[in-house]
Write a protein that holds these residues in place. Structure first.
Motif, PDB file in Angstrom:
ATOM      1  N   SER A  26       0.849  -1.189   0.000  1.00 30.97           N
ATOM      2  CA  SER A  26       0.000   0.000   0.000  1.00 30.97           C
ATOM      3  C   SER A  26       0.887   1.242   0.000  1.00 30.97           C
ATOM      4  O   SER A  26       2.097   1.168   0.229  1.00 30.97           O
ATOM      5  CB  SER A  26      -0.892   0.014   1.244  1.00 30.97           C
ATOM      6  OG  SER A  26      -0.102   0.267   2.401  1.00 30.97           O
ATOM      7  N   ARG A  27       0.289   2.394  -0.217  1.00 30.18           N
ATOM      8  CA  ARG A  27       1.045   3.650  -0.178  1.00 30.18           C
ATOM      9  C   ARG A  27       1.681   3.856   1.197  1.00 30.18           C
ATOM     10  O   ARG A  27       2.821   4.306   1.291  1.00 30.18           O
ATOM     11  CB  ARG A  27       0.142   4.816  -0.541  1.00 30.18           C
ATOM     12  CG  ARG A  27      -0.208   4.869  -2.012  1.00 30.18           C
ATOM     13  CD  ARG A  27      -1.241   5.954  -2.313  1.00 30.18           C
ATOM     14  NE  ARG A  27      -1.597   5.978  -3.709  1.00 30.18           N
ATOM     15  CZ  ARG A  27      -2.531   5.234  -4.277  1.00 30.18           C
ATOM     16  NH1 ARG A  27      -3.213   4.361  -3.560  1.00 30.18           N
ATOM     17  NH2 ARG A  27      -2.787   5.339  -5.564  1.00 30.18           N
ATOM     18  N   THR A  65      13.844   2.924  -9.961  1.00 30.95           N
ATOM     19  CA  THR A  65      12.582   2.505 -10.571  1.00 30.95           C
ATOM     20  C   THR A  65      12.812   2.315 -12.066  1.00 30.95           C
ATOM     21  O   THR A  65      13.892   2.588 -12.575  1.00 30.95           O
ATOM     22  CB  THR A  65      11.477   3.559 -10.357  1.00 30.95           C
ATOM     23  OG1 THR A  65      11.774   4.693 -11.159  1.00 30.95           O
ATOM     24  CG2 THR A  65      11.360   3.958  -8.892  1.00 30.95           C
ATOM     25  N   GLU A  83       5.028  12.599  -4.267  1.00 31.64           N
ATOM     26  CA  GLU A  83       5.116  12.230  -5.677  1.00 31.64           C
ATOM     27  C   GLU A  83       5.922  10.946  -5.855  1.00 31.64           C
ATOM     28  O   GLU A  83       5.581  10.103  -6.688  1.00 31.64           O
ATOM     29  CB  GLU A  83       5.732  13.370  -6.480  1.00 31.64           C
ATOM     30  CG  GLU A  83       4.810  14.569  -6.599  1.00 31.64           C
ATOM     31  CD  GLU A  83       5.486  15.805  -7.174  1.00 31.64           C
ATOM     32  OE1 GLU A  83       6.681  15.735  -7.552  1.00 31.64           O
ATOM     33  OE2 GLU A  83       4.814  16.843  -7.248  1.00 31.64           O
ATOM     34  N   GLU A  86       3.740   7.983  -4.891  1.00 38.61           N
ATOM     35  CA  GLU A  86       2.782   7.708  -5.966  1.00 38.61           C
ATOM     36  C   GLU A  86       3.455   7.008  -7.145  1.00 38.61           C
ATOM     37  O   GLU A  86       2.905   6.068  -7.705  1.00 38.61           O
ATOM     38  CB  GLU A  86       2.092   9.000  -6.427  1.00 38.61           C
ATOM     39  CG  GLU A  86       1.084   9.530  -5.447  1.00 38.61           C
ATOM     40  CD  GLU A  86      -0.041   8.552  -5.140  1.00 38.61           C
ATOM     41  OE1 GLU A  86      -0.559   7.898  -6.071  1.00 38.61           O
ATOM     42  OE2 GLU A  86      -0.410   8.439  -3.967  1.00 38.61           O
ATOM     43  N   LEU A  87       4.641   7.454  -7.511  1.00 42.92           N
ATOM     44  CA  LEU A  87       5.386   6.840  -8.607  1.00 42.92           C
ATOM     45  C   LEU A  87       5.713   5.381  -8.291  1.00 42.92           C
ATOM     46  O   LEU A  87       5.497   4.499  -9.118  1.00 42.92           O
ATOM     47  CB  LEU A  87       6.673   7.625  -8.861  1.00 42.92           C
ATOM     48  CG  LEU A  87       7.604   7.017  -9.894  1.00 42.92           C
ATOM     49  CD1 LEU A  87       7.233   7.521 -11.281  1.00 42.92           C
ATOM     50  CD2 LEU A  87       9.044   7.353  -9.577  1.00 42.92           C
ATOM     51  N   TYR A  89       4.238   3.438  -6.061  1.00 37.29           N
ATOM     52  CA  TYR A  89       2.979   2.686  -5.973  1.00 37.29           C
ATOM     53  C   TYR A  89       2.495   2.292  -7.371  1.00 37.29           C
ATOM     54  O   TYR A  89       2.132   1.136  -7.608  1.00 37.29           O
ATOM     55  CB  TYR A  89       1.913   3.510  -5.253  1.00 37.29           C
ATOM     56  CG  TYR A  89       0.607   2.767  -5.132  1.00 37.29           C
ATOM     57  CD1 TYR A  89       0.406   1.856  -4.098  1.00 37.29           C
ATOM     58  CD2 TYR A  89      -0.410   2.947  -6.060  1.00 37.29           C
ATOM     59  CE1 TYR A  89      -0.787   1.139  -4.000  1.00 37.29           C
ATOM     60  CE2 TYR A  89      -1.596   2.236  -5.966  1.00 37.29           C
ATOM     61  CZ  TYR A  89      -1.771   1.344  -4.936  1.00 37.29           C
ATOM     62  OH  TYR A  89      -2.938   0.629  -4.837  1.00 37.29           O
ATOM     63  N   ALA A  90       2.512   3.241  -8.308  1.00 39.79           N
ATOM     64  CA  ALA A  90       2.053   2.968  -9.678  1.00 39.79           C
ATOM     65  C   ALA A  90       2.925   1.902 -10.345  1.00 39.79           C
ATOM     66  O   ALA A  90       2.416   1.044 -11.072  1.00 39.79           O
ATOM     67  CB  ALA A  90       2.043   4.251 -10.495  1.00 39.79           C
ATOM     68  N   GLU A  91       4.216   1.954 -10.077  1.00 39.56           N
ATOM     69  CA  GLU A  91       5.099   0.962 -10.692  1.00 39.56           C
ATOM     70  C   GLU A  91       4.903  -0.430 -10.087  1.00 39.56           C
ATOM     71  O   GLU A  91       4.968  -1.426 -10.787  1.00 39.56           O
ATOM     72  CB  GLU A  91       6.556   1.398 -10.542  1.00 39.56           C
ATOM     73  CG  GLU A  91       7.480   0.543 -11.353  1.00 39.56           C
ATOM     74  CD  GLU A  91       8.884   1.100 -11.438  1.00 39.56           C
ATOM     75  OE1 GLU A  91       9.829   0.331 -11.214  1.00 39.56           O
ATOM     76  OE2 GLU A  91       9.028   2.300 -11.732  1.00 39.56           O
ATOM     77  N   ASN A  93       2.137  -1.539  -8.667  1.00 38.06           N
ATOM     78  CA  ASN A  93       0.751  -1.978  -8.827  1.00 38.06           C
ATOM     79  C   ASN A  93       0.198  -1.494 -10.168  1.00 38.06           C
ATOM     80  O   ASN A  93      -0.747  -0.709 -10.209  1.00 38.06           O
ATOM     81  CB  ASN A  93      -0.101  -1.420  -7.668  1.00 38.06           C
ATOM     82  CG  ASN A  93       0.412  -1.863  -6.336  1.00 38.06           C
ATOM     83  OD1 ASN A  93       0.236  -3.000  -5.934  1.00 38.06           O
ATOM     84  ND2 ASN A  93       1.087  -0.954  -5.624  1.00 38.06           N
ATOM     85  N   PRO A  94       0.738  -1.969 -11.275  1.00 34.58           N
ATOM     86  CA  PRO A  94       0.330  -1.448 -12.592  1.00 34.58           C
ATOM     87  C   PRO A  94      -1.127  -1.700 -12.943  1.00 34.58           C
ATOM     88  O   PRO A  94      -1.675  -1.007 -13.784  1.00 34.58           O
ATOM     89  CB  PRO A  94       1.265  -2.179 -13.567  1.00 34.58           C
ATOM     90  CG  PRO A  94       1.744  -3.388 -12.835  1.00 34.58           C
ATOM     91  CD  PRO A  94       1.733  -3.026 -11.378  1.00 34.58           C
ATOM     92  N   ASP A  96      -3.714  -1.295 -10.959  1.00 36.25           N
ATOM     93  CA  ASP A  96      -4.647  -0.420 -10.215  1.00 36.25           C
ATOM     94  C   ASP A  96      -5.043   0.785 -11.007  1.00 36.25           C
ATOM     95  O   ASP A  96      -4.393   1.342 -11.780  1.00 36.25           O
ATOM     96  CB  ASP A  96      -4.000   0.034  -8.895  1.00 36.25           C
ATOM     97  CG  ASP A  96      -3.991  -1.091  -7.861  1.00 36.25           C
ATOM     98  OD1 ASP A  96      -4.526  -2.161  -8.158  1.00 36.25           O
ATOM     99  OD2 ASP A  96      -3.458  -0.875  -6.778  1.00 36.25           O
TER     100      ASP A  96
END
Length: 96
Positions: A26-27, A65, A83, A86-87, A89-91, A93-94, A96
């Motif tokens: 999680s974040r 990353t 930021e 978030e970056l 997390y996005a990487e 959990n692609p 989501d």
């Protein structure tokens, strides 16, 4: 949490310690792992004291990353830190 060989993974070096972040975090979990030395968990206090000298000369705290290397700011509450979370997390959990 079980991870398979294809799960997303990010590595870094923070305060003289190698860290690995894997998909499914999680974040808040990402934030606590990137800024682990700020936690006040009593069970880790001995480890923090043992590693205190490492952080003085560890150089820049970075996370690697797919987009490149990012410096981890000292302030986990900064806009830059948010930021980065978030970056990462996005990487990790692609889907989501």
């Amino acid at each position: 949490m079980a991870t398979d060989a294809n799960s997303a993974r990010i590595t870094g070096r923070v305060h003289g310690r190698d860290i690995t972040l894997e998909g499914g975090l999680s974040r808040d979990e990402i934030r606590s792992r990137l800024w682990w030395w700020r936690t006040e968990d009593p069970k880790d206090s001995g480890e923090r004291e043992d590693r205190a000298h490492e952080s003085e000369d560890s150089g820049t705290d970075v996370i690697a990353t797919l987009g490149g290397y990012y410096e981890i700011s000292e302030d986990p509450g900064s806009q830059e830190a948010e930021e980065l979370v978030e970056l990462v997390y996005a990487e990790l959990n692609p889907a989501d």
